[in-house]
Scaffold this active site. Structure first.
Site, short mmCIF file in Angstrom:
data_model
loop_
_atom_site.label_atom_id
_atom_site.label_comp_id
_atom_site.label_asym_id
_atom_site.label_seq_id
_atom_site.Cartn_x
_atom_site.Cartn_y
_atom_site.Cartn_z
N CYS A 186 -3.86 11.16 -22.34
CA CYS A 186 -3.17 12.20 -23.13
C CYS A 186 -1.95 12.76 -22.42
O CYS A 186 -1.16 13.48 -23.03
CB CYS A 186 -4.14 13.30 -23.50
SG CYS A 186 -5.57 12.69 -24.39
N HIS A 226 -0.42 19.69 -25.02
CA HIS A 226 -1.25 18.63 -25.58
C HIS A 226 -2.26 19.27 -26.54
O HIS A 226 -2.84 20.30 -26.24
CB HIS A 226 -1.96 17.88 -24.45
CG HIS A 226 -3.01 16.94 -24.95
ND1 HIS A 226 -2.78 16.05 -25.97
CD2 HIS A 226 -4.31 16.76 -24.57
CE1 HIS A 226 -3.88 15.37 -26.21
NE2 HIS A 226 -4.82 15.77 -25.38
N ASN A 238 -6.71 15.42 -32.16
CA ASN A 238 -6.21 15.00 -30.84
C ASN A 238 -5.66 13.58 -30.96
O ASN A 238 -6.43 12.63 -31.12
CB ASN A 238 -7.35 15.07 -29.82
CG ASN A 238 -6.91 14.64 -28.43
OD1 ASN A 238 -5.82 14.08 -28.25
ND2 ASN A 238 -7.76 14.89 -27.45
N1 ACO Z 1 -20.98 19.30 -34.61
C1 ACO Z 1 -21.98 20.20 -34.59
N2 ACO Z 1 -22.64 20.52 -33.48
C2 ACO Z 1 -22.26 19.93 -32.34
C3 ACO Z 1 -21.21 18.98 -32.28
C4 ACO Z 1 -20.57 18.67 -33.49
N3 ACO Z 1 -19.55 17.79 -33.57
N4 ACO Z 1 -21.06 18.57 -31.00
C5 ACO Z 1 -21.96 19.22 -30.28
N5 ACO Z 1 -22.68 20.05 -31.07
C6 ACO Z 1 -23.76 20.97 -30.71
C7 ACO Z 1 -24.41 20.60 -29.38
O1 ACO Z 1 -25.47 19.69 -29.57
C8 ACO Z 1 -24.88 21.95 -28.90
O2 ACO Z 1 -26.07 22.29 -29.56
P1 ACO Z 1 -27.25 23.14 -28.82
O3 ACO Z 1 -26.62 24.46 -28.50
O4 ACO Z 1 -28.32 23.19 -29.84
O5 ACO Z 1 -27.59 22.34 -27.61
C9 ACO Z 1 -23.82 22.92 -29.37
O6 ACO Z 1 -23.16 22.26 -30.48
C10 ACO Z 1 -22.78 23.24 -28.32
O7 ACO Z 1 -22.33 22.02 -27.74
P2 ACO Z 1 -21.33 22.00 -26.55
O8 ACO Z 1 -21.14 20.60 -26.09
O9 ACO Z 1 -21.77 23.03 -25.56
O10 ACO Z 1 -20.00 22.54 -27.28
P3 ACO Z 1 -18.67 23.02 -26.62
O11 ACO Z 1 -18.43 24.42 -26.99
O12 ACO Z 1 -18.53 22.62 -25.18
O13 ACO Z 1 -17.59 22.19 -27.46
C11 ACO Z 1 -16.13 20.28 -27.24
C12 ACO Z 1 -17.59 20.76 -27.36
C13 ACO Z 1 -15.40 20.68 -28.51
C14 ACO Z 1 -16.14 18.78 -27.10
C15 ACO Z 1 -15.47 20.96 -26.02
O14 ACO Z 1 -16.29 20.83 -24.90
C16 ACO Z 1 -14.13 20.38 -25.72
O15 ACO Z 1 -13.20 20.51 -26.49
N6 ACO Z 1 -13.96 19.75 -24.55
C17 ACO Z 1 -12.69 19.16 -24.17
C18 ACO Z 1 -12.41 17.96 -24.98
C19 ACO Z 1 -11.06 17.42 -24.68
O16 ACO Z 1 -10.12 18.17 -24.57
N7 ACO Z 1 -10.92 16.13 -24.51
C20 ACO Z 1 -9.62 15.70 -24.12
C21 ACO Z 1 -9.12 14.52 -24.23
S1 ACO Z 1 -9.60 13.25 -25.37
C22 ACO Z 1 -8.73 11.88 -24.77
O17 ACO Z 1 -8.18 11.93 -23.72
C23 ACO Z 1 -8.70 10.63 -25.60
#
Ligand code: ACO
Length: 307
Positions: free
Chosen positions: A108, A232, A262
């Site tokens: 990215c 980004h 993204n």
């Molecule tokens: N829909 C519904 N529920 C979900 C989903 C979903 N898509 N994904 C996870 N959950 C649930 C989990 O199971 C968890 O449930 P629980 O509380 O019962 O255990 C709860 O939601 C919270 O999950 P977390 O993983 O803690 O959610 P978080 O707030 O961390 O958000 C996310 C996840 C959006 C992926 C975040 O961590 C994030 O944005 N990280 C950075 C991602 C990023 O920027 N990637 C970059 C580059 S991609 C590339 O380079 C190609």
């Protein structure tokens, strides 16, 4: 001596996939995706080549230059159409170019790495360079994996950069990479994107803030001087956390992830194009372009627009 941005162009697939549509096949909801990421819909389709060609042609049209006037094509992609040849060679051919063409993969941060590469090429004898960020991320998404399916999308953005002996739009850069984090966000041959979302989030904020601060110091300005931040587009909460730590109000940040998701190396030029279309960029304004991605890699640049 330096580098001027002369033209910009973008391309996104026609097909819109809403959160609502994803929630019909995945255990997720519009509410969860919007709250946790800021994404409402994304564009899916095309390929790195077809999207790259469209964005590249539009950037050349915007700069009023022809294919023969481009000396080098640098194409950033994490999702090349093939392992070989480089997508850049096929895009160059479609655009009617016979200049050197190569791919850059910094995930990215790719568009920023490509701009940095182009700067070096311009300062060592090339006159005009087409830089493209083009991604077909949907090809490498397991559509039954809600962790990645809600985030990634397709698109392309491009810029024509020109050598100027009298001045520069690019005031400073701060780039970095940390391969010890390689497994945090990865896609194996024949596999799909996988990620430790929480850890990527944590590091992303730190890398963006560190590199932005270094780029600001090296440009000799402070965050108060910035008219715009063009980050980004991974997650609205990462943008909020990073801008807050930098002392920048959110109304100075450009956000398009609600519409595009993204799109990796396409996301910064997609955001730039949106800012320009909405009259948010004026000659003389300072802007911070900043990104992070798999690797992990990161890159910030301070730009002063001259157009
Ligand atoms: N829909 C519904 N529920 C979900 C989903 C979903 N898509 N994904 C996870 N959950 C649930 C989990 O199971 C968890 O449930 P629980 O509380 O019962 O255990 C709860 O939601 C919270 O999950 P977390 O993983 O803690 O959610 P978080 O707030 O961390 O958000 C996310 C996840 C959006 C992926 C975040 O961590 C994030 O944005 N990280 C950075 C991602 C990023 O920027 N990637 C970059 C580059 S991609 C590339 O380079 C190609």
């Amino acid at each position: 001596m330096g580098v001027r941005f002369r033209g910009w162009g973008i391309a996104v697939p026609d097909r819109i996939v809403t959160n609502e549509e994803l929630s019909q096949t995945l255990e997720t909801s519009d509410e969860w995706i919007t709250e946790r990421t800021g994404i409402r819909e994304r564009r899916i389709g095309g390929s790195a080549k077809t999207l790259g060609v469209l964005a590249g042609q539009r950037a050349m049209d915007d700069a009023a230059v022809s294919a023969e006037e481009i000396d080098f094509l640098v194409l950033a992609t994490t999702t090349p159409d093939r392992i070989a040849p480089a997508t850049a060679t096929m895009v160059a051919h479609e655009l009617g170019m016979s200049c050197p063409a190569m791919d850059v993969n910094a995930a990215c941060s790719g568009f920023m790495y490509a701009i940095r590469t182009a700067q070096g090429l311009l300062e060592t004898g090339n006159k005009r360079i087409l830089v493209i960020g083009a991604e077909h991320l949907s090809r490498w998404v397991d559509w039954s994996d809600r962790n990645m399916a809600v985030l990634l999308a397709d698109g392309a953005g491009a810029a024509v950069l020109e050598f100027d002996p009298n001045g520069t739009d690019l005031l400073s850069f701060s780039l970095g990479a940390d391969g010890s984090a390689a497994d945090l966000l990865t896609c194996e041959h024949g596999g799909y994107f996988e990620m430790d979302g929480k850890e990527v989030f944590r590091r992303a904020v730190r890398f963006v803030v560190d590199s932005a601060e270094k780029a600001l110091v090296s440009a000799g300005i402070s965050s108060d001087d910035l008219s715009l931040v063009i980050p980004h587009q991974a997650n609205i909460r990462i943008i909020q956390a990073a801008t807050q730590r930098l002392g920048i109000e959110m109304d100075r940040a450009v956000v398009v992830l609600d519409r595009y998701g993204n799109t990796s190396s396409a996301s910064i030029p997609l955001a730039f194009d949106d800012a320009r279309a909405n009259g948010r960029i004026k000659s003389g304004d300072y802007a911070l372009l900043t990104g992070f991605g798999a690797g992990m890699t990161w890159a910030s640049a301070v730009v002063r627009w001259s157009r």
